[in-house]
Design a protein around this motif. Structure first.
Motif, PDB file in Angstrom:
ATOM      1  N   PHE B  43      19.893   2.220 -38.153  1.00 34.67           N
ATOM      2  CA  PHE B  43      18.759   1.615 -37.444  1.00 34.67           C
ATOM      3  C   PHE B  43      19.131   1.317 -35.986  1.00 34.67           C
ATOM      4  O   PHE B  43      18.382   1.558 -35.055  1.00 34.67           O
ATOM      5  CB  PHE B  43      18.344   0.331 -38.157  1.00 34.67           C
ATOM      6  N   TRP B  44      20.330   0.794 -35.808  1.00 41.78           N
ATOM      7  CA  TRP B  44      20.836   0.424 -34.470  1.00 41.78           C
ATOM      8  C   TRP B  44      20.783   1.626 -33.527  1.00 41.78           C
ATOM      9  O   TRP B  44      20.495   1.506 -32.355  1.00 41.78           O
ATOM     10  CB  TRP B  44      22.263  -0.091 -34.642  1.00 41.78           C
ATOM     11  N   ASN B  45      21.113   2.802 -34.090  1.00 43.88           N
ATOM     12  CA  ASN B  45      21.149   3.988 -33.250  1.00 43.88           C
ATOM     13  C   ASN B  45      19.881   4.825 -33.317  1.00 43.88           C
ATOM     14  O   ASN B  45      19.820   5.907 -32.766  1.00 43.88           O
ATOM     15  CB  ASN B  45      22.341   4.853 -33.638  1.00 43.88           C
ATOM     16  N   LYS B  46      18.898   4.275 -33.967  1.00 44.00           N
ATOM     17  CA  LYS B  46      17.662   5.043 -34.145  1.00 44.00           C
ATOM     18  C   LYS B  46      16.993   5.289 -32.788  1.00 44.00           C
ATOM     19  O   LYS B  46      16.970   4.407 -31.931  1.00 44.00           O
ATOM     20  CB  LYS B  46      16.704   4.243 -35.031  1.00 44.00           C
ATOM     21  N   GLU B  47      16.520   6.503 -32.656  1.00 41.50           N
ATOM     22  CA  GLU B  47      15.851   6.793 -31.388  1.00 41.50           C
ATOM     23  C   GLU B  47      14.366   6.541 -31.511  1.00 41.50           C
ATOM     24  O   GLU B  47      13.740   6.962 -32.481  1.00 41.50           O
ATOM     25  CB  GLU B  47      16.106   8.250 -31.003  1.00 41.50           C
ATOM     26  N   LEU B  48      13.832   5.824 -30.534  1.00 36.24           N
ATOM     27  CA  LEU B  48      12.394   5.574 -30.557  1.00 36.24           C
ATOM     28  C   LEU B  48      11.769   6.416 -29.471  1.00 36.24           C
ATOM     29  O   LEU B  48      12.366   6.672 -28.430  1.00 36.24           O
ATOM     30  CB  LEU B  48      12.100   4.107 -30.229  1.00 36.24           C
ATOM     31  N   GLU B  49      10.567   6.811 -29.671  1.00 37.94           N
ATOM     32  CA  GLU B  49       9.862   7.524 -28.618  1.00 37.94           C
ATOM     33  C   GLU B  49       8.671   6.661 -28.235  1.00 37.94           C
ATOM     34  O   GLU B  49       7.777   6.429 -29.042  1.00 37.94           O
ATOM     35  CB  GLU B  49       9.410   8.885 -29.148  1.00 37.94           C
ATOM     36  N   LEU B  50       8.747   6.093 -27.014  1.00 40.88           N
ATOM     37  CA  LEU B  50       7.705   5.142 -26.628  1.00 40.88           C
ATOM     38  C   LEU B  50       6.920   5.680 -25.451  1.00 40.88           C
ATOM     39  O   LEU B  50       7.490   6.283 -24.538  1.00 40.88           O
ATOM     40  CB  LEU B  50       8.336   3.816 -26.210  1.00 40.88           C
ATOM     41  N   PRO B  51       5.618   5.415 -25.437  1.00 40.86           N
ATOM     42  CA  PRO B  51       4.837   5.835 -24.275  1.00 40.86           C
ATOM     43  C   PRO B  51       5.198   4.956 -23.072  1.00 40.86           C
ATOM     44  O   PRO B  51       5.237   3.737 -23.182  1.00 40.86           O
ATOM     45  CB  PRO B  51       3.392   5.605 -24.710  1.00 40.86           C
TER      46      PRO B  51
END
Lengths: 759, 117
Positions: B43-51
């Motif tokens: 989770f710590w390294n999870k990549e998020l894609e945010l607008p």
């Protein structure tokens, strides 16, 4: 568009943001507290904290802290350690900057144990020297001068010989001064010899001058001291001959001459010992001004700021007492060095022309100073807007005051100006007609930006008639015999002292279009509009007054010596006289009549002069008239009315502490048969104190004339003849008169030259 | 062509014969974490894609809120004070007297300026 971001990066970022927000929050709230808290209390707490910190530190830390908090900026020189230096001529900030260090102040007594520690084991040479100097002032002030001398010897041993010659010299000088003051002449001679020997090649001329100042008095009665003085003079002479730089040589010669002058002054007065000048500096509530700087300044030094080399400097002790010993006969004024906390809310009531200490052979003179609380103003204050025709100025009465003087000031393009508008007010309130202020004639100022042509300041032209300008006011209280008791202007550096701010607006009149034009900086347009207004309405005194002020200003800008300028000035003067004649019909004031009288004085048109002068004199309210009396006397003299002139001159001289017209009075006195001896006595009684013109030593001139007259039988006749020429305005003829040096008339020529400058 | 391909293949196999893949377990553990620690780390390294627009707006709102909060707490007549305790205070000479500049300005601000009124 989207961005890719890891959860951990997002968390780090948010964390950082929080830190910033907190830091910002903490920072502002603490400084806010600081602004609200009473700084005085905080300062006291802070200095206590610092002392505690020093006490509990390790030994080497301790020394660093003492250096940091007690010895950091100061050289230990009395001319630098105070915040403010005040004298009868006004006050000046130390260092000339308006930024003030608000680090806690320690009183000297508190510092003593720390300074001693530093002298014993400190490491920095300049700081050791500073500490030693401060301690010397403390011990000498508390009657332990031997301890001070011992401390100086020890401190000197601790300084590195090669590196800090200046610091060592300073301590040497201080010790020599101490010895001289306590009449330890053998010690003084020994110290001087040591110092000369030790610094044989590096000693600077300033140090020579200072040693000489100490030796001069002693040299009168002791052969060894005279020998030492001679040795110093020879050495200075030798150095002078080796120097190349013209300015340095000039300075050196001047300094050398200064020493000789002082020596001569002592020997010609046949005075064997200098005087003792002492006193106490206190506040009217009895609180002493402890550890304040006291400077006894010679007449020739007064017009510059206090410098290290001046011979008579000391510090008050814990009780505010000071003493100078062995003071050479001369004219002196006292100046003081104080800290802001000592002066805030108080004033030293002394006027620029007051405060002379004339030493002419007295053995003891006592000169006490008592600070008085500043006066409080009641109204109009705090930017009140006055719209009535009559303004009422009111202030808190001062006990023992016989009368008050009221000054009103205005802001100018750069700076401000203020003038006395009412004098001799016997009640703590006075009414002033707004109209009267509008026709005041104030000084006209001008300014220029960089290389631009100089232009007149519209604020100074419009004066009190400017409904948009901010005005300020102040009062002074005087006793029945004309002594200043206190004033409202001064240092007001705390919440309760800031008091009522002395500002107000005078909006009784509305500005005309021409006024607005003038304020917009369009001088020529404004002048045309004033002229048009005055043509349209011949009773428009304001427009006439403004035309007059603009002409006056323009005349003042004519600096060229060319004939074109001279012609232009002449025509402007004539225009001004036309306007003045109309103005005195519409709104007669003393100032207008004086202006007219002055114009005809210069034209030597005595009929008109006498007429206008008489009117001006009759309109004069209570006020110091010493200048106009003197000036009128000159006019009478030129008309051959010697007896009348004498009456006015006497009046002027007795009222004017600067004795501006004493030269003319002496001339008349000699002309009407007075003896040179009596003349000398008059010159002594009324010494010329025109500080900013060059004061003339009339006594010396007359003494020289007396010597001449003793060997020249026809002297009196020549003297009378020359003064007669002066009386009849034959200035050019007098200027051309150049008696040969063997004629025995040189002193008379000098007298006549000095006389030509009396005005 | 085929010959050339098989030649290249042989050469490749020969050159890679020394390499052996031994971290299968580690890879599996990372791609399909079973322990709590492993899950957290994922989770710590999870990549998020945010607008970017959304992120920018939120950030700007946060800043404005912080600023407004402080502005509201600051008394109005208070002149700006530096965040450090002042060691130097300025003197001002006006109307013939000498005041602390900050104190004088604070005092003057209390009285309304008649030219603006």
């Amino acid at each position: 568009m989207k961005i890719r971001i890891k959860v951990k990066q997002l968390v780090y970022f948010l964390g950082l943001l929080m830190v910033f927000v907190f830091a910002f929050n903490y920072g502002t709230s603490s400084s806010q507290k600081l602004a609200e808290a009473d700084r005085g209390v905080m300062q006291a707490e802070k200095s206590e904290q610092i002392l505690h910190m020093i006490d509990s530190a390790k030994p080497d830390e301790q020394l660093k802290l003492i250096e940091e908090y007690m010895l950091k900026d100061d050289s230990g020189d009395l001319t630098h350690i105070y915040d403010v230096y005040i004298g009868p001529d006004g006050s000046m900030y130390g260092g000339g900057s308006s930024e003030v260090d608000t680090q806690p102040e320690f009183n000297l007594k508190e510092q003593v144990p720390y300074l001693e520690l530093y002298v014993q084991s400190g490491t920095s040479d300049p700081a050791i020297s500073t500490a030693a100097k401060l301690l010397t002032y403390y011990y000498d002030g508390s009657g332990q001068w031997e301890k001070a001398a011992q401390l100086l010897t020890e401190a000197r041993k601790r300084l590195h010989i090669t590196r800090y010659i200046y610091a060592r010299d300073e301590l040497f000088m201080l010790q020599a001064k101490l010895a001289a003051e306590h009449e330890q002449y053998d010690e003084l001679l020994r110290l001087c010899a040591d110092m000369l020997l030790e610094n044989k090649n590096s000693i600077n001329s300033d140090t020579y001058v200072r040693i000489s100042d100490l030796l001069v008095e002693y040299a009168m009665s002791d052969g060894k001291a005279a020998e030492m003085l001679k040795q110093i003079q020879d050495e200075m002479e030798r150095q002078k001959n080796q120097m190349k730089d013209g300015d340095v040589v000039k300075l050196q010669s001047e300094q050398l001459q200064g020493i000789l002058d002082r020596q001569n002054k002592l020997s010609s007065n046949k005075i064997k010992t200098g005087a003792e000048v002492s006193g106490t500096i206190t506040k009217s509530n009895g609180e002493p001004l402890a550890y304040a700087g006291v400077f006894l300044r010679r007449e020739e030094d007064i017009n510059r700021s206090i410098f290290d080399m001046e011979p008579y400097q000391t510090m008050t002790n814990g009780k505010g007492e000071y003493t100078f010993k062995g003071v050479v006969p001369n004219s002196y004024k006292l100046f003081l060095g104080v800290n802001l906390s000592q002066i805030s809310g108080w004033t030293w009531p002394v006027l620029p022309d007051d405060g002379w200490i004339d030493l002419r052979g007295q053995s003891k003179v006592q000169e006490d100073v008592v600070f008085q609380p500043l006066m409080e103003l009641k109204s109009p204050v705090n930017e009140d807007v006055v719209r009535d025709k009559t303004m009422t100025f009111e202030w808190e009465p001062v006990a023992g005051a016989a009368y008050y003087n009221l000054n009103i000031g205005m802001k100018l393009h750069s700076g401000s100006t203020s003038r006395a508008v009412r004098q001799g007010i016997t009640t703590p309130r006075v009414q002033v007609q707004a109209e009267d202020l509008y026709y005041e004639i104030s000084g006209i100022s001008s300014y220029s930006h960089g290389k631009e042509q100089e232009q007149l300041d519209p604020l100074s032209l419009l004066g009190y008639a400017n409904a948009k300008n901010q005005f300020s006011w102040s009062v002074e209280a005087y006793s029945a015999d004309g002594k200043l008791l206190t004033r409202s202007n001064g240092y007001r550096l705390s919440n309760d002292l800031t008091g009522n701010l002395p500002f107000f607006y005078l909006k009784e009149r509305t500005l005309t279009e021409a006024d607005e034009m003038l304020l917009a900086g369009k001088l020529d347009d404004a002048e045309a509009m004033y002229e048009a207004d005055a043509d349209r309405d011949p009773s428009d005194a304001h427009s006439l007054h403004m035309m007059l002020m603009i002409l006056k200003g323009k005349t003042s800008l004519l600096r060229g010596a060319g004939t074109a300028d001279a012609e232009e000035k002449k025509s402007m003067d004539a225009q001004q006289i036309d306007i003045l004649k109309k103005l005195v019909e519409l709104h007669p004031t003393e100032n207008y009549y004086e202006w007219l009288a002055d114009y005809y004085f210069k034209q030597a048109d005595w009929n008109r002069y006498n007429r206008y002068y008489a009117i001006a004199e009759s309109m004069r309210p209570f006020k110091d008239n010493s200048y106009s009396d003197g000036n009128h006397a000159m006019a009478l003299m030129k008309q051959g009315k010697t007896d009348e002139a004498k009456v006015y001159l006497k009046k002027s001289i007795e009222n004017d502490k600067s004795h501006r017209f004493i030269g003319a009075y002496l001339a008349l006195f000699l002309y009407s048969g007075g003896s040179l001896d009596e003349g000398i006595q008059l010159a002594v009684k009324y010494p010329d104190r025109m500080g900013y013109n060059t004061p003339v030593d009339w006594e010396e001139l007359l003494i020289a004339m007396k010597r001449e007259s003793a060997i020249n039988p026809g002297y009196k006749a020549v003297l009378k003849d020359k003064i007669a020429q002066y009386n009849h305005g034959k200035d050019e003829e007098l200027k051309r008169w150049q008696p040969a040096s063997e004629s025995g008339l040189t002193a008379l020529k000098n007298f006549m030259t000095a006389l030509a400058h009396v005005s | 062509m085929e010959q050339e391909q098989s030649h290249l293949k042989q050469q490749l196999e020969r050159e890679l014969s020394g390499l052996q893949f031994s971290q299968q377990e580690e890879v599996v553990r990372r791609t399909h974490p079973t322990t709590v620690r492993g899950r957290l780390r994922a989770f710590w390294n999870k990549e998020l894609e945010l607008p970017i627009i959304l992120l920018g707006t939120v950030f700007a709102l946060l800043l404005t809120a912080a600023f407004l909060y402080h502005a509201a707490r600051q008394p109005k007549s208070e002149p700006a004070v530096s965040s450090e305790a002042p060691q130097q205070r300025e003197l001002i000479e006006t109307g013939g007297s000498i005041y602390w500049k900050d104190e004088f300005e604070r005092r003057l601000a209390r009285y309304e300026d008649p030219d603006q009124g």
